[in-house]
Write an enzyme that holds these catalytic residues in place. Sequence first.
Site, mmCIF file in Angstrom:
data_model
loop_
_atom_site.group_PDB
_atom_site.id
_atom_site.type_symbol
_atom_site.label_atom_id
_atom_site.label_comp_id
_atom_site.label_asym_id
_atom_site.label_seq_id
_atom_site.Cartn_x
_atom_site.Cartn_y
_atom_site.Cartn_z
ATOM 1 N N ASP A 13 18.978 3.004 65.350
ATOM 2 C CA ASP A 13 19.091 2.666 63.929
ATOM 3 C C ASP A 13 19.041 3.885 63.013
ATOM 4 O O ASP A 13 18.597 3.801 61.863
ATOM 5 C CB ASP A 13 17.988 1.659 63.517
ATOM 6 C CG ASP A 13 18.048 0.394 64.321
ATOM 7 O OD1 ASP A 13 19.164 -0.004 64.702
ATOM 8 O OD2 ASP A 13 16.987 -0.204 64.588
ATOM 9 N N LYS A 16 24.018 5.644 62.980
ATOM 10 C CA LYS A 16 25.167 6.074 63.791
ATOM 11 C C LYS A 16 26.467 5.432 63.290
ATOM 12 O O LYS A 16 27.505 6.084 63.247
ATOM 13 C CB LYS A 16 24.959 5.688 65.263
ATOM 14 C CG LYS A 16 23.753 6.364 65.905
ATOM 15 C CD LYS A 16 23.495 5.845 67.300
ATOM 16 C CE LYS A 16 23.070 4.394 67.355
ATOM 17 N NZ LYS A 16 21.745 4.105 66.769
ATOM 18 N N GLY A 17 26.381 4.134 62.897
ATOM 19 C CA GLY A 17 27.586 3.409 62.473
ATOM 20 C C GLY A 17 28.262 4.117 61.315
ATOM 21 O O GLY A 17 29.472 4.373 61.349
ATOM 22 N N GLY A 40 23.158 -2.786 66.576
ATOM 23 C CA GLY A 40 23.621 -3.270 65.281
ATOM 24 C C GLY A 40 23.953 -2.048 64.453
ATOM 25 O O GLY A 40 23.059 -1.291 64.098
ATOM 26 N N HIS A 41 25.236 -1.811 64.207
ATOM 27 C CA HIS A 41 25.683 -0.597 63.516
ATOM 28 C C HIS A 41 26.284 -0.989 62.171
ATOM 29 O O HIS A 41 27.244 -1.760 62.122
ATOM 30 C CB HIS A 41 26.715 0.154 64.370
ATOM 31 C CG HIS A 41 26.152 0.660 65.671
ATOM 32 N ND1 HIS A 41 26.903 1.316 66.605
ATOM 33 C CD2 HIS A 41 24.897 0.632 66.163
ATOM 34 C CE1 HIS A 41 26.130 1.658 67.636
ATOM 35 N NE2 HIS A 41 24.911 1.237 67.389
ATOM 36 N N THR A 130 15.721 -7.152 72.509
ATOM 37 C CA THR A 130 16.508 -7.924 71.552
ATOM 38 C C THR A 130 16.884 -9.296 72.131
ATOM 39 O O THR A 130 17.594 -10.059 71.477
ATOM 40 C CB THR A 130 17.799 -7.166 71.199
ATOM 41 O OG1 THR A 130 18.531 -6.943 72.402
ATOM 42 C CG2 THR A 130 17.496 -5.827 70.539
ATOM 43 N N ARG A 144 24.376 -4.237 92.380
ATOM 44 C CA ARG A 144 25.753 -4.395 92.872
ATOM 45 C C ARG A 144 26.162 -5.851 93.055
ATOM 46 O O ARG A 144 26.898 -6.193 93.968
ATOM 47 C CB ARG A 144 25.963 -3.573 94.147
ATOM 48 C CG ARG A 144 25.812 -2.083 93.858
ATOM 49 C CD ARG A 144 25.548 -1.274 95.075
ATOM 50 N NE ARG A 144 24.241 -1.575 95.629
ATOM 51 C CZ ARG A 144 23.713 -0.963 96.672
ATOM 52 N NH1 ARG A 144 24.381 -0.023 97.282
ATOM 53 N NH2 ARG A 144 22.512 -1.281 97.106
ATOM 54 N N GLN A 225 21.863 2.633 70.531
ATOM 55 C CA GLN A 225 20.433 2.944 70.684
ATOM 56 C C GLN A 225 20.179 4.432 70.392
ATOM 57 O O GLN A 225 20.881 4.996 69.571
ATOM 58 C CB GLN A 225 19.922 2.539 72.069
ATOM 59 C CG GLN A 225 19.869 1.033 72.302
ATOM 60 C CD GLN A 225 21.204 0.406 72.636
ATOM 61 O OE1 GLN A 225 21.896 0.852 73.545
ATOM 62 N NE2 GLN A 225 21.598 -0.635 71.939
ATOM 63 N N GLY A 303 16.712 -8.893 62.876
ATOM 64 C CA GLY A 303 16.024 -9.090 61.600
ATOM 65 C C GLY A 303 14.560 -8.678 61.616
ATOM 66 O O GLY A 303 13.843 -8.846 60.627
HETATM 67 P P1 GDP Z 1 22.723 2.423 63.605
HETATM 68 O O1 GDP Z 1 22.257 1.359 64.529
HETATM 69 O O2 GDP Z 1 22.307 3.795 64.052
HETATM 70 O O3 GDP Z 1 24.184 2.359 63.291
HETATM 71 O O4 GDP Z 1 21.943 2.176 62.234
HETATM 72 P P2 GDP Z 1 21.698 0.737 61.505
HETATM 73 O O5 GDP Z 1 22.960 0.294 60.899
HETATM 74 O O6 GDP Z 1 21.004 -0.182 62.433
HETATM 75 O O7 GDP Z 1 20.602 1.147 60.436
HETATM 76 C C1 GDP Z 1 20.852 2.100 59.469
HETATM 77 C C2 GDP Z 1 20.653 1.452 58.096
HETATM 78 O O8 GDP Z 1 20.550 2.464 57.124
HETATM 79 C C3 GDP Z 1 21.832 0.611 57.672
HETATM 80 O O9 GDP Z 1 21.352 -0.433 56.862
HETATM 81 C C4 GDP Z 1 22.681 1.574 56.853
HETATM 82 O O10 GDP Z 1 23.511 0.921 55.887
HETATM 83 C C5 GDP Z 1 21.613 2.382 56.182
HETATM 84 N N1 GDP Z 1 21.982 3.773 55.878
HETATM 85 C C6 GDP Z 1 22.685 4.649 56.654
HETATM 86 N N2 GDP Z 1 22.711 5.871 56.072
HETATM 87 C C7 GDP Z 1 22.005 5.761 54.922
HETATM 88 C C8 GDP Z 1 21.628 6.697 53.898
HETATM 89 O O11 GDP Z 1 21.963 7.880 53.938
HETATM 90 N N3 GDP Z 1 20.862 6.203 52.869
HETATM 91 C C9 GDP Z 1 20.464 4.899 52.812
HETATM 92 N N4 GDP Z 1 19.706 4.522 51.783
HETATM 93 N N5 GDP Z 1 20.798 4.004 53.768
HETATM 94 C C10 GDP Z 1 21.544 4.435 54.800
HETATM 95 P P1 IMO Z 2 21.232 0.540 67.680
HETATM 96 O O1 IMO Z 2 22.493 0.859 68.464
HETATM 97 C C1 IMO Z 2 16.908 0.044 67.746
HETATM 98 C C2 IMO Z 2 15.173 -1.613 71.428
HETATM 99 C C3 IMO Z 2 14.543 -2.979 71.384
HETATM 100 C C4 IMO Z 2 13.470 -2.809 72.460
HETATM 101 C C5 IMO Z 2 14.174 -1.942 73.487
HETATM 102 C C6 IMO Z 2 14.772 -2.711 74.655
HETATM 103 O O2 IMO Z 2 21.466 -0.388 66.543
HETATM 104 O O3 IMO Z 2 20.533 1.794 67.310
HETATM 105 P P2 IMO Z 2 16.947 -4.230 74.889
HETATM 106 O O4 IMO Z 2 17.348 -5.489 74.173
HETATM 107 O O5 IMO Z 2 17.913 -3.117 74.727
HETATM 108 O O6 IMO Z 2 16.591 -4.461 76.327
HETATM 109 O O7 IMO Z 2 15.563 -3.780 74.167
HETATM 110 O O8 IMO Z 2 15.191 -1.246 72.803
HETATM 111 N N1 IMO Z 2 16.573 -1.548 70.946
HETATM 112 C C7 IMO Z 2 16.952 -0.998 69.774
HETATM 113 N N2 IMO Z 2 16.213 -0.470 68.778
HETATM 114 N N3 IMO Z 2 18.264 0.058 67.670
HETATM 115 C C8 IMO Z 2 19.007 -0.443 68.673
HETATM 116 O O9 IMO Z 2 20.347 -0.312 68.721
HETATM 117 C C9 IMO Z 2 18.357 -1.038 69.776
HETATM 118 N N4 IMO Z 2 18.779 -1.636 70.904
HETATM 119 C C10 IMO Z 2 17.689 -1.931 71.619
HETATM 120 O O10 IMO Z 2 13.995 -3.251 70.119
HETATM 121 O O11 IMO Z 2 12.395 -2.075 71.931
HETATM 122 MG MG MG Z 3 21.146 -0.389 64.537
#
Ligand code: GDP
Ligand code: IMO
Ligand code: MG
Length: 427
Positions: A13, A16-17, A40-41, A130, A144, A225, A303
């Site tokens: 989180d 990356k997205g 979730g990106h 998750t 396998r 991740q 969430g």
């Molecule tokens: P990912 O899983 O690495 O793609 O990241 P997520 O989408 O799960 O979480 C990143 C959150 O931070 C999202 O709600 C983005 O919209 C938000 N976000 C990303 N870059 C920025 C930033 O520079 N500033 C703020 N305020 N929010 C950001």
């Molecule tokens: P993105 O790509 C943050 C965490 C879960 C749990 C552990 C194992 O959006 O960054 P799993 O369901 O993969 O077996 O859960 O990894 N986890 C994440 N935490 N961002 C994610 O993906 C995650 N994907 C899995 O919360 O601790």
């Molecule tokens: Mg995410």
Amino acid sequence: MPVTIVVGAQWGDEGKGRVVDDLASRANVVARYNGGDNAGHTIVAEGHTLGLHLVPSGILNPQAICLIGGGTVINPLRLLEEIATLRNAGIEVTPERLKIAAGAHLILPTHRALDGAQELTLGEQAIGTTARGIGPTYADKARRVGLRAALLRDPDTFATQARTLIITHNERLINLFQLKPQLVGPQVEQLRDAAAQLTPYLVDGAAFITDALAENKEILCEGAQGTLLDLDHGTYPFVTSSSPIAGGALTGLGFGPKEVTRVVGVAKAYTTRVGAGAFPTELLDATGDRLRDIGHEYGVTTGRPRRCGWLDTVILRYAAQVNGLTEIALTKLDVLSGIPTLKIAVAYEINGAITPHFPAEWGNEIIAAAKPIYEELPGWEADLRAIRRREDLPTEAQAYVARIEALVATRISFIGVGPERESLILP
Ligand code: GDP
Ligand code: IMO
Ligand code: MG
């Protein structure tokens, strides 16, 4: 100079997205290399707020072909839902724009049930997954006995093999976990129908990448991740079951290390974690709550509120090393505005000894025993969201960024000052 890898430098989180969305404007191929719909990106651009789970974050860049690579695990039903959601938002998702590698493994409904059952059995030791079936699907791959996306080409054979595996899983649900079995017939029919819909998207993923490299195409590899959730190099056992680190792009997509020219580590300007496990710089106070509120730190997939804490450069140095980072994309700097004094962890004290290293291989108990040694930096008041040049940031924010570069010995090439596509500072 063809291959760039984008990897999470913390616990996921990191943003990356949105970083992939930005880099994808210059890419021909955007390929997801690990994980499944546990990811979730988020992308905020062109009037959309997209929460992508499996479809690569290049989908809003029409010139980019998106590949869901062989290192991923795919729930066919969830992928079809995601494609439908994107199409409803007016985004073109066709077999010309989206490809599925035949080597990816498939998540069945009973993988999800087993994920939940294992967590229930772990009780207080639960990982906080998750619940998307990720662990059991990768376990079947390692044993396998898994089903690969190649099977989707032949819906009848897929249905037969899915039925057999679901029955085996049901036996485990009953005998090992004393739970009710899942219905077999309706699940298999749904999967057969999904297979027929997904057949046109299938490609040989490694051959697709080989051809793209031969044509000197720009390939952007999208990790899910983060480094500390990596099965081998993360905070085991509180990790995911795949390889989010940069090396995972090579195994997950099928190319050699000599092709890689850039490795971008995405890091938040502070730290968050979802799920259980040690978190040395976690803040269980009003500052942690403030980061969660202002940063909207709630999971895109589940969430759940994210745990929040100070930036930890012990982690970032570790990420720089295991991924071979050429640069860092620092996101969410705007969220720190208004905090009078900022702390950065620079080392750990573990059982009386000071170490600059992240003790990932020693395991969760040792990481939990680590006391961060902090450096304090002055904060800033100004709202950063409209700033587009590094030299226009408040001097304290410039100093914060420069200090991270010095502590991690890695250049920061991208600074996020808001979630929107344009809210960023480039060199
Ligand atoms: P990912 O899983 O690495 O793609 O990241 P997520 O989408 O799960 O979480 C990143 C959150 O931070 C999202 O709600 C983005 O919209 C938000 N976000 C990303 N870059 C920025 C930033 O520079 N500033 C703020 N305020 N929010 C950001
Ligand atoms: P993105 O790509 C943050 C965490 C879960 C749990 C552990 C194992 O959006 O960054 P799993 O369901 O993969 O077996 O859960 O990894 N986890 C994440 N935490 N961002 C994610 O993906 C995650 N994907 C899995 O919360 O601790
Ligand atoms: Mg995410």
